[in-house]
Scaffold this motif. Structure first.
Motif, mmCIF file in Angstrom:
data_model
loop_
_atom_site.group_PDB
_atom_site.id
_atom_site.type_symbol
_atom_site.label_atom_id
_atom_site.label_comp_id
_atom_site.label_asym_id
_atom_site.label_seq_id
_atom_site.Cartn_x
_atom_site.Cartn_y
_atom_site.Cartn_z
ATOM 1 N N ALA A 1 31.306 46.736 39.480
ATOM 2 C CA ALA A 1 31.421 46.784 40.938
ATOM 3 C C ALA A 1 31.126 45.427 41.559
ATOM 4 O O ALA A 1 31.668 45.089 42.615
ATOM 5 C CB ALA A 1 30.474 47.843 41.499
ATOM 6 N N ALA A 2 30.283 44.630 40.896
ATOM 7 C CA ALA A 2 29.945 43.311 41.427
ATOM 8 C C ALA A 2 31.169 42.425 41.561
ATOM 9 O O ALA A 2 31.227 41.554 42.435
ATOM 10 C CB ALA A 2 28.904 42.643 40.526
ATOM 11 N N ARG A 3 32.186 42.650 40.703
ATOM 12 C CA ARG A 3 33.404 41.841 40.758
ATOM 13 C C ARG A 3 34.238 42.143 42.000
ATOM 14 O O ARG A 3 35.171 41.423 42.319
ATOM 15 C CB ARG A 3 34.238 42.081 39.506
ATOM 16 C CG ARG A 3 33.610 41.592 38.228
ATOM 17 C CD ARG A 3 33.780 40.087 38.098
ATOM 18 N NE ARG A 3 35.121 39.734 37.679
ATOM 19 C CZ ARG A 3 35.706 38.566 37.905
ATOM 20 N NH1 ARG A 3 35.071 37.643 38.588
ATOM 21 N NH2 ARG A 3 36.918 38.316 37.488
ATOM 22 N N LEU A 4 33.872 43.209 42.718
ATOM 23 C CA LEU A 4 34.595 43.573 43.936
ATOM 24 C C LEU A 4 33.912 43.042 45.191
ATOM 25 O O LEU A 4 34.395 43.271 46.303
ATOM 26 C CB LEU A 4 34.734 45.094 44.023
ATOM 27 C CG LEU A 4 35.465 45.745 42.852
ATOM 28 C CD1 LEU A 4 35.460 47.261 43.005
ATOM 29 C CD2 LEU A 4 36.896 45.227 42.733
ATOM 30 N N GLY A 5 32.794 42.340 45.032
ATOM 31 C CA GLY A 5 32.140 41.671 46.149
ATOM 32 C C GLY A 5 31.879 42.580 47.323
ATOM 33 O O GLY A 5 31.336 43.689 47.188
ATOM 34 N N CYS A 6 32.306 42.132 48.502
ATOM 35 C CA CYS A 6 32.046 42.864 49.739
ATOM 36 C C CYS A 6 32.786 44.187 49.823
ATOM 37 O O CYS A 6 32.516 44.997 50.724
ATOM 38 C CB CYS A 6 32.415 41.983 50.939
ATOM 39 S SG CYS A 6 34.178 41.571 51.031
ATOM 40 N N LEU A 7 33.714 44.431 48.904
ATOM 41 C CA LEU A 7 34.481 45.678 48.929
ATOM 42 C C LEU A 7 33.832 46.779 48.095
ATOM 43 O O LEU A 7 34.289 47.921 48.099
ATOM 44 C CB LEU A 7 35.904 45.430 48.417
ATOM 45 C CG LEU A 7 36.732 44.466 49.266
ATOM 46 C CD1 LEU A 7 37.947 43.988 48.494
ATOM 47 C CD2 LEU A 7 37.157 45.143 50.573
ATOM 48 N N ALA A 8 32.763 46.445 47.375
ATOM 49 C CA ALA A 8 32.140 47.418 46.483
ATOM 50 C C ALA A 8 31.604 48.635 47.237
ATOM 51 O O ALA A 8 31.539 49.737 46.674
ATOM 52 C CB ALA A 8 31.025 46.757 45.681
ATOM 53 N N ASP A 9 31.229 48.452 48.498
ATOM 54 C CA ASP A 9 30.671 49.582 49.239
ATOM 55 C C ASP A 9 31.691 50.691 49.455
ATOM 56 O O ASP A 9 31.333 51.858 49.631
ATOM 57 C CB ASP A 9 30.109 49.115 50.585
ATOM 58 C CG ASP A 9 31.184 48.543 51.509
ATOM 59 O OD1 ASP A 9 32.244 48.126 51.003
ATOM 60 O OD2 ASP A 9 30.952 48.511 52.729
ATOM 61 N N ARG A 10 32.983 50.365 49.421
ATOM 62 C CA ARG A 10 34.024 51.388 49.595
ATOM 63 C C ARG A 10 33.975 52.408 48.463
ATOM 64 O O ARG A 10 34.364 53.568 48.645
ATOM 65 C CB ARG A 10 35.419 50.762 49.634
ATOM 66 C CG ARG A 10 35.624 49.614 50.601
ATOM 67 C CD ARG A 10 35.315 49.966 52.044
ATOM 68 N NE ARG A 10 35.934 49.024 52.970
ATOM 69 C CZ ARG A 10 35.456 47.831 53.288
ATOM 70 N NH1 ARG A 10 34.318 47.411 52.736
ATOM 71 N NH2 ARG A 10 36.084 47.038 54.153
ATOM 72 N N LEU A 11 33.497 51.994 47.304
ATOM 73 C CA LEU A 11 33.408 52.910 46.168
ATOM 74 C C LEU A 11 32.400 54.016 46.426
ATOM 75 O O LEU A 11 32.512 55.115 45.876
ATOM 76 C CB LEU A 11 33.004 52.145 44.905
ATOM 77 C CG LEU A 11 33.836 50.920 44.538
ATOM 78 C CD1 LEU A 11 33.212 50.206 43.353
ATOM 79 C CD2 LEU A 11 35.257 51.304 44.229
ATOM 80 N N LEU A 12 31.407 53.712 47.248
ATOM 81 C CA LEU A 12 30.340 54.676 47.519
ATOM 82 C C LEU A 12 30.692 55.607 48.663
ATOM 83 O O LEU A 12 30.235 56.763 48.696
ATOM 84 C CB LEU A 12 29.038 53.923 47.849
ATOM 85 C CG LEU A 12 28.537 52.951 46.772
ATOM 86 C CD1 LEU A 12 27.321 52.184 47.287
ATOM 87 C CD2 LEU A 12 28.202 53.695 45.501
ATOM 88 N N THR A 13 31.482 55.125 49.613
ATOM 89 C CA THR A 13 31.756 55.916 50.807
ATOM 90 C C THR A 13 33.031 56.741 50.716
ATOM 91 O O THR A 13 33.164 57.744 51.418
ATOM 92 C CB THR A 13 31.846 54.997 52.037
ATOM 93 O OG1 THR A 13 32.868 54.013 51.825
ATOM 94 C CG2 THR A 13 30.524 54.274 52.265
ATOM 95 N N ALA A 14 33.969 56.351 49.866
ATOM 96 C CA ALA A 14 35.232 57.091 49.767
ATOM 97 C C ALA A 14 35.007 58.437 49.069
ATOM 98 O O ALA A 14 34.205 58.531 48.138
ATOM 99 C CB ALA A 14 36.263 56.276 48.995
ATOM 100 N N PRO A 15 35.707 59.480 49.495
ATOM 101 C CA PRO A 15 35.575 60.785 48.841
ATOM 102 C C PRO A 15 35.942 60.754 47.363
ATOM 103 O O PRO A 15 35.408 61.516 46.558
ATOM 104 C CB PRO A 15 36.542 61.676 49.630
ATOM 105 C CG PRO A 15 36.690 61.004 50.950
ATOM 106 C CD PRO A 15 36.591 59.537 50.671
ATOM 107 N N GLN A 16 36.895 59.867 47.015
ATOM 108 C CA GLN A 16 37.327 59.785 45.623
ATOM 109 C C GLN A 16 37.591 58.342 45.235
ATOM 110 O O GLN A 16 38.013 57.533 46.073
ATOM 111 C CB GLN A 16 38.600 60.617 45.402
ATOM 112 C CG GLN A 16 38.949 60.872 43.958
ATOM 113 C CD GLN A 16 37.832 61.537 43.186
ATOM 114 O OE1 GLN A 16 36.926 60.852 42.684
ATOM 115 N NE2 GLN A 16 37.879 62.865 43.085
ATOM 116 N N CYS A 17 37.319 58.003 43.974
ATOM 117 C CA CYS A 17 37.470 56.619 43.513
ATOM 118 C C CYS A 17 37.954 56.610 42.071
ATOM 119 O O CYS A 17 37.337 57.236 41.195
ATOM 120 C CB CYS A 17 36.141 55.878 43.630
ATOM 121 S SG CYS A 17 36.155 54.239 42.878
#
Length: 352
Positions: free
Chosen positions: A116-132
């Motif tokens: 997830a660190a490789r996604l930088g500022c976008l990593a938080d989307r992984l936590l908030t989206a209903p599905q990933c």
């Protein structure tokens, strides 16, 4: 992360990441098929995206559009700079700067990122989206996200993306195929590396059958550089150093490129990606390394192996990741201090 912890992380990843199960594929297919046409789908790939990251992501994005999904965004962290060789990829119009990416997507799909660190500022989307969904081919993948399509035996992430589209009954067309072809060609070094299996050539045949012109694509992606980049390469290769005692006597060849080099020759950072191919040719060294300056005390470090050294193990020990033959990490301090740390890690791990 300590060196022993890094080695353990690689071993654990290799043991637990043998490729997607049928249950994984079924979950991924269901996650996409259950989306309504108005759903927001955010596709993300790693910082400083290469051909596999962009090609896999854009090819899959076009596939989603063929399915009737109208709201599809693709993005990556960091400056919104698309490397020149990839600026004409089909689907590039779906790319948006990271700051414009949806904060509340219905589905997030990650491409070619081992953590997830490789996604930088976008990593938080992984936590908030209903599905990933996580599509990747790095053995060092940390299994972030919710549904994992991670195949360390795949030559490129595009191999995983192509199979997912096939399971979604999305037929290949010339635009999707061009994205996937660029992706698999770049990650296999124009089909020169050991991961180029019969299945890779079969995939390339399917893609070419849509009407692609491989020669034209190869000239654009591999054989087109500004003259300033050639001059820059000359400066950087003159600095190359050979240490035959490193890596337990297997040898290390290395060099570095600074921000001042880029500025002096008027070049963007993407031109440095191909430098490792020139450095790795030295037959006296099993391990090759290029340091690319990102900030005053920060370096993006690329590692390659001729076969005897597992550079993924080395990279993970230093906070990065990758494959046995190709890996990388972020180094901090002076170029010399980063190399000293790398050499010590190589010697420690190669002695075991």
């Amino acid at each position: 992360m300590t060196e022993s912890a890094g080695a353990s992380a690689v071993a654990e990843a290799s043991a637990t990441c043998e490729g997607p199960t049928e249950a994984d594929w079924e979950a991924a297919v269901a996650a996409v098929r259950e989306l309504p046409p108005h759903a927001r789908v955010l596709l993300v790939c790693h910082v400083n995206p290469d051909g596999d990251a962009l090609g896999s992501m854009l090819g899959f994005a076009l596939g989603l559009r063929r399915m009737g999904l109208r709201h599809v965004q693709a993005t990556f962290p960091g400056p919104h700079e698309i490397p020149q060789p990839f600026q004409t990829l089909p689907g590039v119009e779906l790319l948006v700067p990271a700051e414009q990416a949806w904060t509340d997507p219905d589905l997030v799909v990650s491409f070619d990122a081992a953590s997830a660190a490789r996604l930088g500022c976008l990593a938080d989307r992984l936590l908030t989206a209903p599905q990933c969904l996580v599509l990747d081919h790095h053995a060092s993948n940390t299994r972030f996200g919710k549904i994992h399509l991670v195949d360390p035996n795949a030559a490129a992430t595009s191999v995983v993306a192509e199979e997912l589209l096939a399971r979604l009954a999305v037929p290949l067309d010339a635009e999707i195929a061009e994205c996937f072809y660029v992706a698999v060609a770049t990650d296999t070094g124009s089909f020169r590396f050991d991961m180029t299996t019969p299945a890779v050539h079969q995939m390339a045949a399917r893609l070419i059958a849509t009407g692609l012109r491989p020669g034209e694509i190869s000239r654009r992606v591999f054989d087109s550089r500004p003259f300033g980049a050639i001059r820059l390469y000359g400066d950087v290769l003159r600095r190359a150093q050979l240490d035959t005692e490193a890596a337990g006597g297997r040898g290390l060849v290395w060099t570095y490129a600074t921000l001042a080099d880029l500025e002096r020759h008027g070049q963007q950072a993407y031109v440095l990606e191909a430098l490792i191919d020139s450095v790795r040719c030295a037959i006296e060294a099993d391990v090759s390394c290029v340091l690319k300056q990102v900030a005053e005390q920060e370096w993006a470090v690329s590692l390659r192996s001729r076969g005897a050294t597992d550079v993924a193990q080395v990279a993970v020990a230093l906070g990065g990741g990758g494959h046995r033959m190709a890996a990388g990490f972020t180094g901090y301090g002076s170029a010399r201090s980063v190399i000293n740390t790398l050499r010590a890690t190589l010697d420690r791990l190669c002695a075991n």
